[in-house]
Scaffold this active site. Structure first.
Site, PDB file in Angstrom:
ATOM      1  CB  SER A  68      -0.914   0.002   1.235  1.00  0.00           C
ATOM      2  OG  SER A  68      -1.833   1.074   1.172  1.00  0.00           O
ATOM      3  CG  ASP A  69       3.083   4.778  -1.440  1.00  0.00           C
ATOM      4  OD1 ASP A  69       4.055   4.486  -0.708  1.00  0.00           O
ATOM      5  OD2 ASP A  69       2.902   5.907  -1.916  1.00  0.00           O
ATOM      6  CD  GLN A  70      -2.507   8.545   2.883  1.00  0.00           C
ATOM      7  OE1 GLN A  70      -1.748   9.037   3.714  1.00  0.00           O
ATOM      8  NE2 GLN A  70      -3.738   8.173   3.171  1.00  0.00           N
ATOM      9  CB  ALA A 105      -2.369   2.630  -4.478  1.00  0.00           C
TER      10      ALA A 105
END
Length: 194
Positions: A68-70, A105
């Site tokens: 995950s990444d923001q 994501a």
């Protein structure tokens, strides 16, 4: 049940995933998180989430890996993790009275197969005084948070309104989308885990 791995060093993501009450391990990948030249914010978040999941997944065949990444965006500028008190105060001053877009994501990788989504969320800040900003940063020390706030804490005092489908996306891991993705791979938090 397959082995579940969170490909992240984020304590926030670890805490969020624990809410699903599924056993998992944490293996942070070592990747360069710099944006590519001209890369849109959404594409950056998706690329990093997929890269994290794939790197750990290739090294752990048979495991279901979550990446995950923001990315936070103010107008066209990326808002990174401030790292220092001065940077956090400056970032919040920029956000005062404005809308910041977050793109979180999440990617689930399993033996070469991948499923991915991106969950947007908007934060509208109220007008903030410099004294409020200083006090907030002093109390919560949001130095490792994109946008310089923790919505699950006193950060809620900074906002006029929030807009999005999943509040956990704003915290860093969209649990509604992730739960659906995990069910696709046969991992259901509401089924007895063996």
């Amino acid at each position: 049940m397959e082995t579940l791995i969170l490909a992240s060093g984020s304590r926030y993501r670890k805490h969020l995933l624990q809410r699903l009450q599924i056993p998992f391990s944490v293996l942070p990948p070592d990747i360069d998180e710099s944006p590519l030249s001209g890369e849109p914010a959404i594409a950056l978040a998706e690329r990093l989430a997929a890269t994290k999941a794939e790197i750990i997944g290739r090294d752990h065949p048979g495991s279901v890996v979550i990446g995950s990444d923001q990315v936070a965006l103010l107008d066209e500028a990326l808002l990174g993790k401030p790292g220092t008190v001065a940077n956090a105060e400056a970032q919040l001053a920029l956000c005062s009275g404005r809308v910041v877009e977050f793109f979180t994501a999440v990617c689930v990788y399993w033996d070469g197969a991948m499923q991915q989504t991106n969950v947007p969320y908007q934060v509208e800040f109220r007008e903030l005084t410099s004294a409020e900003i200083k006090r907030y940063v002093e109390l919560e020390q949001p130095l490792d948070c994109a946008g310089s706030f923790k919505c699950e804490g006193l950060g809620s005092t900074l906002f006029r309104r929030l807009n999005g489908e999943d509040p956990t996306a704003l915290e860093g891991l969209p649990l509604i989308a992730l739960s659906s993705m995990l069910r696709h791979w046969g991992i259901d938090p509401l089924q007895r885990q063996v």
